[in-house]
Design an enzyme around this catalytic site. Structure first.
Site, PDB file in Angstrom:
ATOM      1  N   HIS A 200      33.382  37.083  41.003  1.00  0.00           N
ATOM      2  CA  HIS A 200      33.692  36.133  42.070  1.00  0.00           C
ATOM      3  C   HIS A 200      33.422  36.709  43.458  1.00  0.00           C
ATOM      4  O   HIS A 200      33.366  35.974  44.435  1.00  0.00           O
ATOM      5  CB  HIS A 200      35.162  35.720  41.950  1.00  0.00           C
ATOM      6  CG  HIS A 200      35.519  34.504  42.739  1.00  0.00           C
ATOM      7  ND1 HIS A 200      34.895  33.288  42.556  1.00  0.00           N
ATOM      8  CD2 HIS A 200      36.439  34.308  43.723  1.00  0.00           C
ATOM      9  CE1 HIS A 200      35.418  32.405  43.384  1.00  0.00           C
ATOM     10  NE2 HIS A 200      36.349  32.999  44.112  1.00  0.00           N
TER      11      HIS A 200
ATOM     12  N   ASP B 255      31.226  35.032  36.657  1.00  0.00           N
ATOM     13  CA  ASP B 255      32.382  34.848  37.531  1.00  0.00           C
ATOM     14  C   ASP B 255      33.506  34.257  36.689  1.00  0.00           C
ATOM     15  O   ASP B 255      33.419  33.108  36.248  1.00  0.00           O
ATOM     16  CB  ASP B 255      31.999  33.904  38.680  1.00  0.00           C
ATOM     17  CG  ASP B 255      33.148  33.652  39.654  1.00  0.00           C
ATOM     18  OD1 ASP B 255      34.288  34.003  39.345  1.00  0.00           O
ATOM     19  OD2 ASP B 255      32.874  33.083  40.725  1.00  0.00           O
TER      20      ASP B 255
END
Length: 709
Positions: free
Chosen positions: A680, A644
């Site tokens: 994400h 992420d």
């Protein structure tokens, strides 16, 4: 009701060695024993991730309802999804998912009633569906499609160009793009975009710190190395710059921001003369201070129509004539109202304004002189919702001189439907009605208002089966965000539908820190006032229990990103509030968040531990730093992705390690579920979404003691 079998109570976690790192913050020593987990590519971290995933997935595999939930999710996701169309070059363009495609396809039509032609299928760009279409725009002449792709959910984009007629890509490739759209010039010969410098090879290119965002112009058929640098501020590397072009092609608008502050600078370049190879027109600094939010809706000649919150926290629309730009000449056309102007466009010679009324949408029409011209009726309580691509202005598409308007409407129990509205006749009709394997008539949504700790009135949506008995017995999912001026509105989600069918209640409060009531509501949940957000959320949970929807032993709390921070902080502050907690991709180390990728930009909301006052209030709630031994925390499943590049996975890694070390034999465990080849959350393949949701709902039902209803 059948109770689930009780699995092994005490989890055996992989070891998380405690390191010696101690930092000094203005004379206060703060230990950081899991600093080593910030190095996500080290052999030690990789071994830790593998060990954690084995423990987590071994546990999840034992949950008897998981497979049935997954199968139901496959059915609920399997419906056609037709996104908001827009028109360019005589054609209509829109994204479409037949049901279980990992990524939506991009289609085009000559007529809305005509046959669709496949323009681009991102599912062919990878074998596992992890390459996503992030944004797209069509040139004014309709010949070219500019589009962005991202790999494994990264914020890094690669821009490409496709010949619309041939449906093949050109040699044009643009790299090192983050947080940027692409904006075609009126002649369709090229586009503007923003990019960052290429990271040095010695750096980790995924997680490198970001600075010096620069606007470039790319001319079709030329290599990126020949792109023209249009605007940059090397003396201010943390200023972000984005560009747009007015529909008539005359003005290049340059927007300057600092972090996630909603205020911006506004500059422009007059492109009235044929575009020169060196873009030698002067940059005019129309607004050169961070005083308010300025968003240009369009123009008529030199007259700009601008949405702003200058002296209007809930926003207004003003006119600025570039021929006479002095502030004394600015005119208010649509004044501030009790409801927030969330988005607005110019279409059919009118302003179409999407107002937010107690966190749900209403559409109003105004003439270009500001005269009210009525409203567009919506199907119910819900949201005019955006898709995120360049032409979609918060769920609205249209052109100033064309009466054809499109808007997309969604609610908690009805999937998104795009509508065509004729601004000349007032007729509205759905473009395509989604058919889902779910009986919405069995459920209802209501909006209530409750008092937070300091008496602030906070709205909350609650969705559940009709005729629900308020006896405190229902597993209830409480989901929120509370930050960055982001409004949490009604939205349809197959995952929520699956939860409702399992006998659950879904509750969504609109916490301070969001944008539901304008700038003041946002600021009330920032920096030293961040505790207001946690208090609002805790009060929502207490209200649900007090009013018979659920009990503390049936409450499940969930949030992602800034919402993951919310869940971590609330679990620390009120471990008795809920039985289950799902902090997803959360900002968990509030003393170091600004040291990774784009984290420095969040200081406008959070403040910084580099400042003595900032350190004081951040350390008071930072989830990593407020875990205590001997406390009965909820059953926690942290979720993150190994790469992420928005919220560094080290946040979640350190939080999980701290929770496990503090209470190794706790009745309710802390697990961490770490996705691989993911980021994400944006662009996550449908298959991965279904797997994660099935894991979460099975976990929640197990620890709330709920079986099949």
């Amino acid at each position: 009701m059948t109770l689930l079998p009780v699995l092994a109570a005490a989890a055996v976690y992989p070891p998380s060695p405690s390191g010696p790192q101690v930092d000094d913050f203005f004379g206060t020593k703060v230990a950081d024993p899991y600093r080593w987990l910030e190095d996500v590519d080290s052999a030690e971290t990789a071994a830790w991730v593998g060990g954690q995933n084995k423990v987590t997935f071994d546990f999840l595999a034992q949950l008897p309802q998981r497979e049935a939930i997954k199968q139901r999710l496959l059915e609920l996701y399997n419906y056609p999804r037709h996104d908001l169309p827009f028109k360019e070059g005589g054609r209509y363009f829109y994204t479409y998912n037949t049901g279980l495609l990992n990524q939506p396809q991009l289609l085009m039509k000559d007529r809305l009633e005509g046959e669709a032609v496949l323009l681009l299928d991102p599912n062919t760009l990878s074998t596992d569906g992890t390459v996503s279409l992030t944004q797209w725009d069509v040139s004014p002449d309709g010949r070219w499609l500019g589009y962005g792709v991202a790999v494994a959910g990264s914020d890094w984009n690669e821009f490409r160009v496709r010949d619309v007629a041939a449906r093949t890509d050109t040699a044009d490739v643009i790299k090192w793009v983050k947080f940027s759209g692409l904006q075609w010039t009126k002649d369709s010969k090229g586009f503007f975009y923003s990019r960052y410098p290429e990271p040095q090879q010695a750096e980790n290119q995924v997680f490198s710190a970001l600075g010096n965002q620069t606007i470039y112009y790319h001319r079709l058929g030329t290599p990126q190395s020949e792109d023209v640098k249009v605007f940059a501020t090397p003396d201010y590397p943390q200023r972000g710059w984005g560009a747009s072009v007015t529909d008539d092609g005359r003005y290049l608008l340059i927007y300057g921001s600092e972090g996630t502050d909603t205020r911006n600078r506004l500059y422009y370049v007059d492109l009235q003369d044929p575009l020169k190879p060196d873009l030698s027109g002067p940059v005019v600094k129309l607004i050169d201070e961070l005083e308010a939010d300025y968003n240009v809706l369009g123009n008529r000649g030199t007259l700009l129509f601008v949405r702003t919150d200058l002296d209007a926290p809930r926003k207004k629309i003003i006119a600025i004539d570039l021929a006479e730009p002095a502030r004394a000449n600015w005119r208010t056309l649509v004044p501030e109202a009790p409801d927030v102007i969330e988005t607005a466009i110019m279409a059919g010679g009118k302003f179409v304004i999407n107002y937010l009324h107690d966190a749900h949408s209403r559409l109003a029409l105004f003439g270009l002189d500001g005269a009210p011209q009525g409203e567009i009726a919506l199907p119910g309580i819900g949201t005019v919702a955006g898709s995120g691509y360049t032409r979609d202005s918060g769920g609205l598409t249209g052109d100033l001189d064309d009466p054809e308007l499109f808007f997309k409407f969604v609610s908690f129990i009805a999937p998104a439907t795009s509508y065509r509205y004729d601004l000349a006749t007032g007729r509205s009709e759905p473009v395509e009605v989604a058919k889902v394997a779910f009986d919405a008539a069995l459920y209802e949504t209501k909006q209530i208002f409750y008092a937070s700790k300091d008496g602030t009135r906070v709205p909350m949506f609650i969705t559940h089966r009709r005729g629900l008995k308020l006896d405190g017995s229902h597993p209830t999912l409480l989901y929120a965000y509370g930050g960055f001026d982001i409004s949490l509105k009604p939205a349809y989600s197959p995952s929520v539908v699956a939860w409702l069918e399992l006998g659950g209640v879904y509750a969504q409060p609109n916490l301070r820190g969001g944008g539901e009531y304008g700038r003041e509501w946002h600021l009330a949940g920032t920096k030293e006032r961040k505790q207001n957000v946690f208090d609002d959320f805790i009060a929502a949970g207490e209200w649900l229990v007090a009013n018979g929807y659920t009990g503390h032993d049936k409450l499940v709390i969930s949030g992602g990103s800034n919402g993951g921070l919310l869940i971590g902080a609330v679990a620390n502050q009120r471990p008795d509030l809920a039985r289950v907690a799902f902090p997803a991709v959360g900002v968990m180390d509030m003393l170091r968040f600004h040291k990774f990728t784009i984290g420095w930009a969040w200081t406008s909301d959070y403040g910084s531990a580099d400042d003595p006052e900032g350190f004081k209030y951040l350390s008071a709630y930072s989830p990593v730093h407020n875990v205590k031994a001997g406390v009965q925390y909820p059953a926690v499943m942290v979720t993150t992705a190994d790469h992420d590049d928005r919220v560094h996975p080290g946040h979640s890694f350190k939080y999980a390690a701290a929770m496990q070390a503090a209470n190794p034999g706790a009745k309710y465990p802390t697990f961490i579920r770490i996705d691989v080849k993911a980021g994400h959350g944006q662009g996550k393949p449908v298959a991965k979404q279904i797997e994660e949701i099935a894991d979460k709902w099975a976990f929640a039902l197990h620890f709330t003691g709920m079986g099949a209803q």
